[in-house]
Design a protein around this motif. Structure first.
Motif, PDB file in Angstrom:
ATOM      1  N   ALA A  60       0.821  -1.216   0.000  1.00  0.00           N
ATOM      2  CA  ALA A  60       0.000   0.000   0.000  1.00  0.00           C
ATOM      3  C   ALA A  60       0.853   1.263   0.000  1.00  0.00           C
ATOM      4  O   ALA A  60       0.462   2.288  -0.566  1.00  0.00           O
ATOM      5  CB  ALA A  60      -0.947   0.001   1.198  1.00  0.00           C
ATOM      6  N   VAL A  61       2.036   1.190   0.603  1.00  0.00           N
ATOM      7  CA  VAL A  61       2.922   2.356   0.563  1.00  0.00           C
ATOM      8  C   VAL A  61       3.286   2.669  -0.890  1.00  0.00           C
ATOM      9  O   VAL A  61       3.217   3.815  -1.346  1.00  0.00           O
ATOM     10  CB  VAL A  61       4.190   2.120   1.407  1.00  0.00           C
ATOM     11  N   GLY A  62       3.634   1.629  -1.648  1.00  0.00           N
ATOM     12  CA  GLY A  62       3.930   1.834  -3.068  1.00  0.00           C
ATOM     13  C   GLY A  62       2.714   2.340  -3.819  1.00  0.00           C
ATOM     14  O   GLY A  62       2.800   3.224  -4.670  1.00  0.00           O
ATOM     15  N   MET A  63       1.565   1.765  -3.468  1.00  0.00           N
ATOM     16  CA  MET A  63       0.316   2.161  -4.137  1.00  0.00           C
ATOM     17  C   MET A  63       0.010   3.640  -3.879  1.00  0.00           C
ATOM     18  O   MET A  63      -0.555   4.319  -4.735  1.00  0.00           O
ATOM     19  CB  MET A  63      -0.824   1.283  -3.615  1.00  0.00           C
ATOM     20  N   THR A  64       0.398   4.134  -2.704  1.00  0.00           N
ATOM     21  CA  THR A  64       0.153   5.545  -2.394  1.00  0.00           C
ATOM     22  C   THR A  64       0.822   6.441  -3.441  1.00  0.00           C
ATOM     23  O   THR A  64       0.239   7.420  -3.904  1.00  0.00           O
ATOM     24  CB  THR A  64       0.712   5.889  -0.997  1.00  0.00           C
ATOM     25  N   PHE A  65       2.039   6.087  -3.827  1.00  0.00           N
ATOM     26  CA  PHE A  65       2.740   6.895  -4.819  1.00  0.00           C
ATOM     27  C   PHE A  65       2.069   6.800  -6.185  1.00  0.00           C
ATOM     28  O   PHE A  65       1.890   7.796  -6.879  1.00  0.00           O
ATOM     29  CB  PHE A  65       4.208   6.467  -4.917  1.00  0.00           C
ATOM     30  N   VAL A  66       1.691   5.573  -6.560  1.00  0.00           N
ATOM     31  CA  VAL A  66       1.047   5.388  -7.862  1.00  0.00           C
ATOM     32  C   VAL A  66      -0.236   6.213  -7.933  1.00  0.00           C
ATOM     33  O   VAL A  66      -0.476   6.944  -8.899  1.00  0.00           O
ATOM     34  CB  VAL A  66       0.745   3.892  -8.104  1.00  0.00           C
ATOM     35  N   ILE A  67      -1.052   6.140  -6.888  1.00  0.00           N
ATOM     36  CA  ILE A  67      -2.339   6.849  -6.907  1.00  0.00           C
ATOM     37  C   ILE A  67      -2.123   8.357  -6.827  1.00  0.00           C
ATOM     38  O   ILE A  67      -2.778   9.124  -7.530  1.00  0.00           O
ATOM     39  CB  ILE A  67      -3.243   6.339  -5.762  1.00  0.00           C
ATOM     40  N   THR A  68      -1.172   8.787  -6.014  1.00  0.00           N
ATOM     41  CA  THR A  68      -0.897  10.219  -5.913  1.00  0.00           C
ATOM     42  C   THR A  68      -0.519  10.799  -7.279  1.00  0.00           C
ATOM     43  O   THR A  68      -0.915  11.907  -7.628  1.00  0.00           O
ATOM     44  CB  THR A  68       0.236  10.476  -4.910  1.00  0.00           C
ATOM     45  N   ALA A  69       0.234  10.028  -8.048  1.00  0.00           N
ATOM     46  CA  ALA A  69       0.639  10.507  -9.368  1.00  0.00           C
ATOM     47  C   ALA A  69      -0.458  10.302 -10.408  1.00  0.00           C
ATOM     48  O   ALA A  69      -0.207  10.394 -11.610  1.00  0.00           O
ATOM     49  CB  ALA A  69       1.928   9.823  -9.808  1.00  0.00           C
ATOM     50  N   GLY A  70      -1.660  10.005  -9.961  1.00  0.00           N
ATOM     51  CA  GLY A  70      -2.788   9.913 -10.888  1.00  0.00           C
ATOM     52  C   GLY A  70      -2.923   8.555 -11.562  1.00  0.00           C
ATOM     53  O   GLY A  70      -3.625   8.426 -12.550  1.00  0.00           O
ATOM     54  N   LEU A  72      -3.023   3.951 -11.124  1.00  0.00           N
ATOM     55  CA  LEU A  72      -3.713   2.903 -10.391  1.00  0.00           C
ATOM     56  C   LEU A  72      -3.046   1.587 -10.765  1.00  0.00           C
ATOM     57  O   LEU A  72      -2.537   1.459 -11.870  1.00  0.00           O
ATOM     58  CB  LEU A  72      -5.186   2.864 -10.821  1.00  0.00           C
ATOM     59  N   ASP A  73      -2.984   0.637  -9.842  1.00  0.00           N
ATOM     60  CA  ASP A  73      -2.434  -0.667 -10.198  1.00  0.00           C
ATOM     61  C   ASP A  73      -3.291  -1.764  -9.585  1.00  0.00           C
ATOM     62  O   ASP A  73      -3.305  -1.951  -8.376  1.00  0.00           O
ATOM     63  CB  ASP A  73      -0.984  -0.789  -9.716  1.00  0.00           C
ATOM     64  N   PHE A 135      -5.965   1.643 -15.758  1.00  0.00           N
ATOM     65  CA  PHE A 135      -6.979   0.667 -15.363  1.00  0.00           C
ATOM     66  C   PHE A 135      -6.941  -0.545 -16.289  1.00  0.00           C
ATOM     67  O   PHE A 135      -6.926  -1.697 -15.842  1.00  0.00           O
ATOM     68  CB  PHE A 135      -8.356   1.336 -15.406  1.00  0.00           C
ATOM     69  N   ILE A 136      -6.889  -0.293 -17.585  1.00  0.00           N
ATOM     70  CA  ILE A 136      -6.902  -1.369 -18.573  1.00  0.00           C
ATOM     71  C   ILE A 136      -5.628  -2.210 -18.489  1.00  0.00           C
ATOM     72  O   ILE A 136      -5.675  -3.438 -18.415  1.00  0.00           O
ATOM     73  CB  ILE A 136      -7.023  -0.787 -19.997  1.00  0.00           C
ATOM     74  N   SER A 141      -2.827  -7.172 -16.789  1.00  0.00           N
ATOM     75  CA  SER A 141      -1.701  -7.890 -16.191  1.00  0.00           C
ATOM     76  C   SER A 141      -2.169  -8.664 -14.959  1.00  0.00           C
ATOM     77  O   SER A 141      -1.607  -9.710 -14.625  1.00  0.00           O
ATOM     78  CB  SER A 141      -0.540  -6.942 -15.869  1.00  0.00           C
ATOM     79  N   MET A 142      -3.201  -8.150 -14.298  1.00  0.00           N
ATOM     80  CA  MET A 142      -3.766  -8.904 -13.174  1.00  0.00           C
ATOM     81  C   MET A 142      -4.201 -10.291 -13.633  1.00  0.00           C
ATOM     82  O   MET A 142      -3.854 -11.305 -13.025  1.00  0.00           O
ATOM     83  CB  MET A 142      -4.958  -8.141 -12.608  1.00  0.00           C
TER      84      MET A 142
END
Ligand SMILES: Nc1ncnc2c1ncn2[C@@H]1O[C@H](COP(=O)(O)OP(=O)(O)OP(=O)(O)O)[C@@H](O)[C@H]1O
Ligand SMILES: [Mg+2]
Lengths: 332, 503
Positions: A60-70, A72-73, A135-136, A141-142
């Protein structure tokens, strides 16, 4: 001396409810837990909660950066499963040559980190350079990683060699001064992440890109590279989480890391990071993770509500968090 | 002929948090009359207008509609009462088409379905009325700023307003578009519409207004018939000091070549652009909107794909592929679009100020104290007026946003500054300061390129003027040759013989 007041509270412009909300929720949960079960505040339970939080937390720490930069993963859960599978396969295969010992563990860790890095870079490359919707790409990749791990395990379970498993176990169960390794690693990741987000250029750039890609570009921020780095960093952190996770069960299957992506995203949002980007805080994410695991823990410790309703309660909390965010924004 | 007051403010005050920005404002809008509300950046013009149109509630005081006290509970009631407002900031939905925007919220229906044919016909009619030739199906995001503004005006004019409130409608318009707008305004006036408008171009105010009200720091300091005050008088009343010497003295002599551009191509926008820029010089770039001025300069600064035969800075050939290359060579671009490209509207001032030059604020960790010190300096050097120091930049008045943007660009310590419409939306007192700033900057061994659609600005400020037309350099004018007539001829493609002589 405006300088000083602003200095001590750099984000003073933000309405206090969005800061206090998650903290209050956490305190309320702790109070509820403590009043319902006397073991709740015991060292054993606290360690248990923290150690379980560590996997999602690191991601989630990594995800925070991804989401902050606009961005999503969605792929992190199946990425973790795939990395776990790969790690087990490589370690089992290297066993005859390397034997049980530290080198083989290090090899496994290296494989996990590199695989995470590669997977993150691939997501990032498709999103930034080729300009496909995050998102796509990550939905795709999911599916891919989930199916790959199922295939590697041939529909069953990949298990680490028994001797190796015994040797590797301390990485999850041991620690220093009674604090287990996952908790220590989680803490380090959080401290690093918080500094990176609030005190370093990288965090500023992420927030700038999330609030306006154009403005960031015109302000000499390398938009694509910064975005790519957020995905790569997240990939590596998924690798780190997997390193901590494998010794716990010693196996990987199609259901490893299931729904981790949703828990990680939920933790980020509950912590006050804005889903559409532009503002993020790592310490908030930590609180988000703790809130989610505490709910789980309380439901398991008490028989007040069926643990099967865990998901429903988490869902309500996520929606509440977003409503709070919006109210705060309308006021500010 | 003065009509009866349609809409009035009586002793209206407005506070944002602890800061009071309007102090007891009283004014009357009369049927068939144009009232110009002028004042410095941050004086409270936009706030006054929003209160009048029901977009923001007043903190105290009364609003009278036809002499009766009203409180507008929502925007809708303001619209119901026939009050239409054109905002200083674009208020169009970027993803929707021109037609969808014009009918947004009041789509025409036939039974359950949308009456597309009639909406199409009316859209064409509204656009024709203001001589705007965009296609109704174009998404608004694809329009130029001036076209967006014309669409906004067409939309407002379609609403049969009793009261029309326009906040700096001409800031992004060309001279001919402004003329069209004023023709419509005169027609509306004749029909008995009450009109409130603001502009920092005082010539326009003198031309169109019947009545002038001047705000300074949130209070009315002058109120009278337009005939009773000239442009200098307006400027003095607004700023509180004499501003007749708007432009600083020109350099006269300039030094050696600092920037040489040869054969700059920006695909689809500009072609074979070549010019030189000397130490100490201010080079103006004039041309019609769409002549590729902005695109060529963005291409030069690595902000969009471009190629060039040769670019020399300080005598050395350089390659500029991305913005950081340009900054490394001391070349910096100030965007014309402060909202979409210049500032992070949701962030506070300090975060915007230092974004472009974060590396100056510490190696690994950012030094917040140094950032605050930089903001202190910027606020005093550029006279940025904000209610609260830490408020979101989107709440600064338009002109103060522009000053912050200039401060932000100067943080990166450029040697060559490319300023695209540097004084858009800026009051006359501050304009004077910015012109003086640019001149001093050039004189201290730097060089400036100013892109401007304001003819007087180019003529008053530039040592040399490059005129662009359809993506190419149409000619260069120096010294006495810089006249409105000569610029217009080159910009429109007239007088080719002359072009060859000067080029
Ligand atoms: N939502 C808000 N919150 C806090 N302060 C605000 C808000 N809106 C406006 N202000 C402040 O009110 C003052 C008046 O602003 P306003 O936009 O009315 O100025 P203006 O006269 O239109 O200036 P300009 O010519 O630059 O457009 C400014 O100091 C501005 O910072
Ligand atoms: Mg304004």
């Amino acid at each position: 001396m405006t300088t000083e007041t602003t200095n001590t509270r750099p984000r003073r412009a933000l309405p206090s409810m969005s800061v206090l909300g998650p903290i209050l929720a956490l305190i309320v949960l702790v109070a509820i837990g403590a009043s319902l079960n006397s073991n709740f505040l015991g060292a054993a339970n606290i360690t248990n909660v923290l150690a379980r939080s560590a996997f999602i937390g690191i991601i989630a720490v990594g995800m925070t950066f991804v989401i902050t930069a606009g961005g999503l993963d969605l792929s992190v859960g199946s990425m973790a499963a795939f990395i776990a599978g790969l790690m087990i396969l490589v370690m089992n295969a290297a066993l005859p040559t390397l034997g049980v010992g530290v080198p083989i563990i290090l090899l496994g860790m290296l494989v996990a980190l590199l695989a995470g890095l590669a997977a993150g870079l691939l997501n990032g490359f498709l999103i930034t350079t080729l300009g496909i919707e995050a998102f796509i790409v990550t939905l795709g990749s999911m599916g891919i990683y989930r199916s790959l791990v199922t295939w590697l395990a041939d529909g069953g379970t990949l298990s680490l060699d028994f001797g190796l498993r015994t040797f590797y176990r301390p990485v999850y169960f041991d620690g220093i001064l009674g604090i287990s390794w996952p908790i220590i690693v989680f803490a380090l990741v959080v401290i690093g992440g918080e500094i990176l987000m609030s005190r370093a250029r990288f965090g500023r750039h992420c927030a700038a890109i999330g609030s306006s890609e154009h403005v960031a570009h015109y302000s000499n921020v390398n938009v694509n590279r910064t975005r790519l780095l957020t995905y790569a960093m997240l990939g590596v952190l998924v690798g780190v989480a997997t390193i901590m996770y494998v010794p716990r069960l010693g196996s990987a299957s199609a259901s490893t890391g299931l729904l981790w992506e949703l828990e990680a995203i939920a933790a980020v949002i509950i912590g006050g990071t804005v889903l559409k980007g532009g503002f993020g805080r790592v310490w908030g994410t930590v609180i988000g993770v703790l809130i989610l695991s505490l709910i789980d823990n309380i439901l398991n410790l008490t028989d007040l509500v069926s643990p099967y309703l865990n998901g429903a309660i988490q869902g309500v909390i996520i929606i509440l968090a977003v409503i709070l965010q919006r109210e705060a924004k309308a006021k500010g | 002929m003065t009509g009866t007051p349609v809409l009035s403010l009586r002793d209206v005050s407005k506070s944002f948090g602890p800061v009071e920005v309007l102090h007891g404002v009283t004014l009357d809008l009369r049927a068939g009359e144009v009232l110009a509300l002028i004042g410095e950046n941050g004086a409270g013009k936009s706030t006054t207008m929003k209160i009048l149109a029901g977009y923001q509630p007043a903190t105290s005081g009364r609003i009278l509609l036809d002499g009766e006290e009203v409180t507008f509970g929502s925007l809708h009631e303001g619209e119901e009462a026939g009050i239409v407002m054109i905002h200083q900031e674009f208020n169009l939905a970027e993803q929707l088409t021109v037609e969808q925007n014009i009918f947004l919220g009041r789509e025409l229906h036939r039974g359950w379905l949308l009456d597309k044919a009639r909406m199409r016909r009316l859209t064409r009619e509204y656009l024709d009325r203001v001589n705007c030739h965009v296609h109704p199906d174009t998404p608004v995001a694809k329009l130029s700023n001036s076209d967006k503004q014309m669409v906004e005006i067409a939309k407002a004019l379609s609403r049969d307003a009793r009261v029309l409130v326009m906040d700096e409608p001409t800031a992004v318009l060309t001279a001919s578009e402004t003329r069209t707008l004023f023709e419509r305004v005169r027609a509306l006036k004749a029909e008995g519409t009450a009109i409130l408008f603001t502009s920092h171009k005082l010539g326009e105010v003198a031309e169109i207004a019947d009545h002038v009200t001047v705000l300074r720091d949130g209070a009315v300091v002058h109120d009278g018939r337009a005939g009773g005050i000239d442009e200098d008088g307006m400027a003095t009343a607004m700023v509180g000091r004499d501003v007749s010497d708007l432009y600083p003295a020109k350099a006269g002599m300039s030094g050696e070549v600092m920037l040489r551009v040869q054969g700059l191509d920006v695909p689809g926008q500009a072609e074979a652009v070549s010019f030189e820029l000397r130490h100490g010089e201010i080079l103006g770039i004039a041309g019609l909107i769409g002549s590729g001025r902005t695109e060529a300069m963005e291409g030069l600064c690595g902000l969009r794909t471009a190629s060039a035969e040769r670019i020399e800075i300080g005598g050395d050939a350089v390659t500029i592929r991305r913005p950081s290359d340009a900054l490394d060579h001391g070349l910096c671009y100030l965007t014309e679009d402060r909202k979409l490209r210049g500032l992070l509207l949701d962030k506070p001032m300090w975060e915007n100020l230092t974004l472009q030059s974060l590396e100056k604020f510490g190696g690994v960790l950012i030094d917040r104290t140094a950032e605050e010190r930089a903001l202190d300096r910027a606020i005093s050097e550029f006279d940025i007026r904000s209610g609260r120091r830490d408020m979101r930049v989107g709440n600064l008045s338009g002109g103060n946003q522009q000053k912050l943007l200039l401060a932000k660009v100067m943080m990166s310590e450029p040697r060559i500054l490319v300023a695209d419409e540097p004084t858009r939306g800026i009051d006359i007192g501050t304009k004077q300061q910015i012109y003086a700033f640019l001149r001093d900057f050039a004189a201290s061994g730097h060089a400036v390129i100013v892109i401007s659609s304001e003819m007087q600005e180019v003529i008053g400020l530039a040592d040399r003027v490059l005129v662009m037309r359809t993506g190419r350099v149409a000619g260069t004018l120096t010294g006495q040759e810089i006249t409105e007539d000569a610029i217009v001829r080159l910009a429109m493609g007239l007088g080719a013989a002359e072009t060859e002589r000067v080029a």
